[in-house]
Design an enzyme around this catalytic site. Sequence first.
Site, PDB file in Angstrom:
ATOM      1  N   GLY A   1       6.046   1.277   0.637  1.00 21.74           N
ATOM      2  CA  GLY A   1       5.041   0.919   1.198  1.00 21.74           C
ATOM      3  C   GLY A   1       4.116  -0.079   0.673  1.00 21.74           C
ATOM      4  O   GLY A   1       2.843  -0.350   1.231  1.00 21.74           O
ATOM      5  N   GLN A   2       4.690  -0.293  -1.056  1.00 19.77           N
ATOM      6  CA  GLN A   2       3.761  -1.370  -1.580  1.00 19.77           C
ATOM      7  C   GLN A   2       3.990  -2.985  -0.802  1.00 19.77           C
ATOM      8  O   GLN A   2       5.259  -3.517  -0.757  1.00 19.77           O
ATOM      9  CB  GLN A   2       5.273  -1.212  -2.879  1.00 19.77           C
ATOM     10  CG  GLN A   2       4.212  -1.947  -3.803  1.00 19.77           C
ATOM     11  CD  GLN A   2       5.573  -2.012  -5.136  1.00 19.77           C
ATOM     12  OE1 GLN A   2       6.195  -2.618  -5.187  1.00 19.77           O
ATOM     13  NE2 GLN A   2       4.344  -2.207  -6.555  1.00 19.77           N
ATOM     14  N   THR A   3       2.666  -3.112  -1.036  1.00 22.28           N
ATOM     15  CA  THR A   3       2.501  -4.703  -0.274  1.00 22.28           C
ATOM     16  C   THR A   3       2.238  -5.565  -2.069  1.00 22.28           C
ATOM     17  O   THR A   3       2.140  -7.497  -0.985  1.00 22.28           O
ATOM     18  CB  THR A   3       1.663  -4.860   0.635  1.00 22.28           C
ATOM     19  OG1 THR A   3       0.201  -4.922  -0.249  1.00 22.28           O
ATOM     20  CG2 THR A   3       2.070  -3.535   1.292  1.00 22.28           C
ATOM     21  N   VAL A   4       2.548  -5.536  -2.891  1.00 24.61           N
ATOM     22  CA  VAL A   4       2.090  -6.332  -4.318  1.00 24.61           C
ATOM     23  C   VAL A   4       2.850  -6.188  -4.481  1.00 24.61           C
ATOM     24  O   VAL A   4       2.889  -4.722  -5.032  1.00 24.61           O
ATOM     25  CB  VAL A   4       0.177  -6.047  -4.788  1.00 24.61           C
ATOM     26  CG1 VAL A   4       0.362  -6.991  -5.495  1.00 24.61           C
ATOM     27  CG2 VAL A   4      -0.492  -6.766  -3.121  1.00 24.61           C
TER      28      VAL A   4
ATOM     29  N   GLN B   1       2.353   3.735  -4.838  1.00 24.58           N
ATOM     30  CA  GLN B   1       3.857   3.181  -4.038  1.00 24.58           C
ATOM     31  C   GLN B   1       4.507   2.362  -4.642  1.00 24.58           C
ATOM     32  O   GLN B   1       4.872   1.394  -5.293  1.00 24.58           O
ATOM     33  CB  GLN B   1       3.226   2.395  -2.656  1.00 24.58           C
ATOM     34  CG  GLN B   1       1.942   3.051  -1.656  1.00 24.58           C
ATOM     35  CD  GLN B   1       0.812   2.939  -0.907  1.00 24.58           C
ATOM     36  OE1 GLN B   1       0.725   1.566  -1.220  1.00 24.58           O
ATOM     37  NE2 GLN B   1       1.269   2.636   0.501  1.00 24.58           N
TER      38      GLN B   1
ATOM     39  N   HIS C   1       3.274  -4.907  -8.425  1.00 27.64           N
ATOM     40  CA  HIS C   1       2.606  -5.042  -9.157  1.00 27.64           C
ATOM     41  C   HIS C   1       2.362  -4.191  -8.947  1.00 27.64           C
ATOM     42  O   HIS C   1       1.411  -3.670  -8.802  1.00 27.64           O
ATOM     43  CB  HIS C   1       1.737  -6.060  -9.814  1.00 27.64           C
ATOM     44  CG  HIS C   1       1.318  -6.750 -10.803  1.00 27.64           C
ATOM     45  ND1 HIS C   1       0.525  -7.405 -11.407  1.00 27.64           N
ATOM     46  CD2 HIS C   1       0.954  -5.541 -11.633  1.00 27.64           C
ATOM     47  CE1 HIS C   1      -0.262  -6.663 -12.088  1.00 27.64           C
ATOM     48  NE2 HIS C   1       0.047  -5.301 -12.494  1.00 27.64           N
TER      49      HIS C   1
ATOM     50  N   ASN D   1     -11.038  -2.879  -4.739  1.00 30.69           N
ATOM     51  CA  ASN D   1     -10.398  -3.527  -3.420  1.00 30.69           C
ATOM     52  C   ASN D   1     -10.917  -4.035  -2.379  1.00 30.69           C
ATOM     53  O   ASN D   1     -12.147  -3.999  -2.048  1.00 30.69           O
ATOM     54  CB  ASN D   1      -9.217  -1.858  -2.762  1.00 30.69           C
ATOM     55  CG  ASN D   1      -8.573  -2.567  -2.441  1.00 30.69           C
ATOM     56  OD1 ASN D   1      -8.117  -3.035  -1.690  1.00 30.69           O
ATOM     57  ND2 ASN D   1      -7.621  -1.231  -1.994  1.00 30.69           N
TER      58      ASN D   1
ATOM     59  N   HIS E   1      -3.585   3.098  -6.757  1.00 30.01           N
ATOM     60  CA  HIS E   1      -5.023   3.384  -5.758  1.00 30.01           C
ATOM     61  C   HIS E   1      -5.542   5.073  -6.400  1.00 30.01           C
ATOM     62  O   HIS E   1      -5.141   6.219  -6.607  1.00 30.01           O
ATOM     63  CB  HIS E   1      -4.372   4.202  -4.690  1.00 30.01           C
ATOM     64  CG  HIS E   1      -3.910   3.200  -3.652  1.00 30.01           C
ATOM     65  ND1 HIS E   1      -4.489   1.757  -2.920  1.00 30.01           N
ATOM     66  CD2 HIS E   1      -2.459   2.858  -3.944  1.00 30.01           C
ATOM     67  CE1 HIS E   1      -3.283   1.334  -2.796  1.00 30.01           C
ATOM     68  NE2 HIS E   1      -2.174   2.021  -2.990  1.00 30.01           N
TER      69      HIS E   1
ATOM     70  N   HIS F   1       0.382  -0.562  -9.028  1.00 24.93           N
ATOM     71  CA  HIS F   1      -1.380  -0.329  -8.458  1.00 24.93           C
ATOM     72  C   HIS F   1      -1.417   1.400  -8.362  1.00 24.93           C
ATOM     73  O   HIS F   1      -0.206   1.925  -7.607  1.00 24.93           O
ATOM     74  CB  HIS F   1      -1.571  -0.882  -7.902  1.00 24.93           C
ATOM     75  CG  HIS F   1      -1.028  -1.373  -6.508  1.00 24.93           C
ATOM     76  ND1 HIS F   1       0.052  -2.425  -6.364  1.00 24.93           N
ATOM     77  CD2 HIS F   1      -1.324  -0.689  -5.349  1.00 24.93           C
ATOM     78  CE1 HIS F   1       0.499  -1.894  -5.441  1.00 24.93           C
ATOM     79  NE2 HIS F   1      -0.148  -1.748  -4.564  1.00 24.93           N
TER      80      HIS F   1
END
Length: 211
Positions: free
Chosen positions: A120-123, A114, A125, A41, A129, A127
């Site tokens: 709250g997903q910022t990309v 997310q 795609h 990350n 965590h 993913h």
Amino acid sequence: MRAVPSASQQQPAQPTAIYFGPFEVTNQVFLTTPHSFALVNLKPLLPGHVLVCPLRPHRRLTDLTTPELTDLFTTVQRVQRMLAVHYFHHSHQQHDENDDDDENDRGAFNIALQDGPLAGQTVPHVHVHVIPRIKGSTAKPASTPSDALYEHMADEEGNVGGALWDAAAAAAAAAAAGLMRERPRPGGRFPSIEDAARRARSMGEMEEEAG
């Protein structure tokens, strides 16, 4: 007729580039499977915080096929075991040799996903965590009712999309940064509600919702 090069003369095959949303992350990937990959990350919240993604750039969890979904979470488990060997075993060695705690007592994990920008997903795609919580170091304090990690995940501290966007812009990777015209913003924070203020529901209410 041109001679075919021998095996020793042939150039090694170039690895296929791996993308996390619009960002190439090939050199950050430490594990690949038939349908998934795991990467370190750029903006970890705690030591060992990594991400596991499907190879295809699905935006939502429900977009994955059954084989992709199975592989994704099997990979999450595999990554957990890898991190446990590195972080929990090392931490355990620093404790008294007479400490008889089993593996579950040496550490734990936050597993978070997310699913969409409103969460709250910022990309864009999918993913997952995977965040190790090390006993005596980064574990949630038993004395606190809530875990600040989730607040950090919803703030700029956890804005992995923003960090990747910044890195792409700094490297003048216009083609990559251009796919996301605005810098991703963090979000998905849960409202702050004290446990004491949450009323336990009745059995009838839960049965009505389940029905």
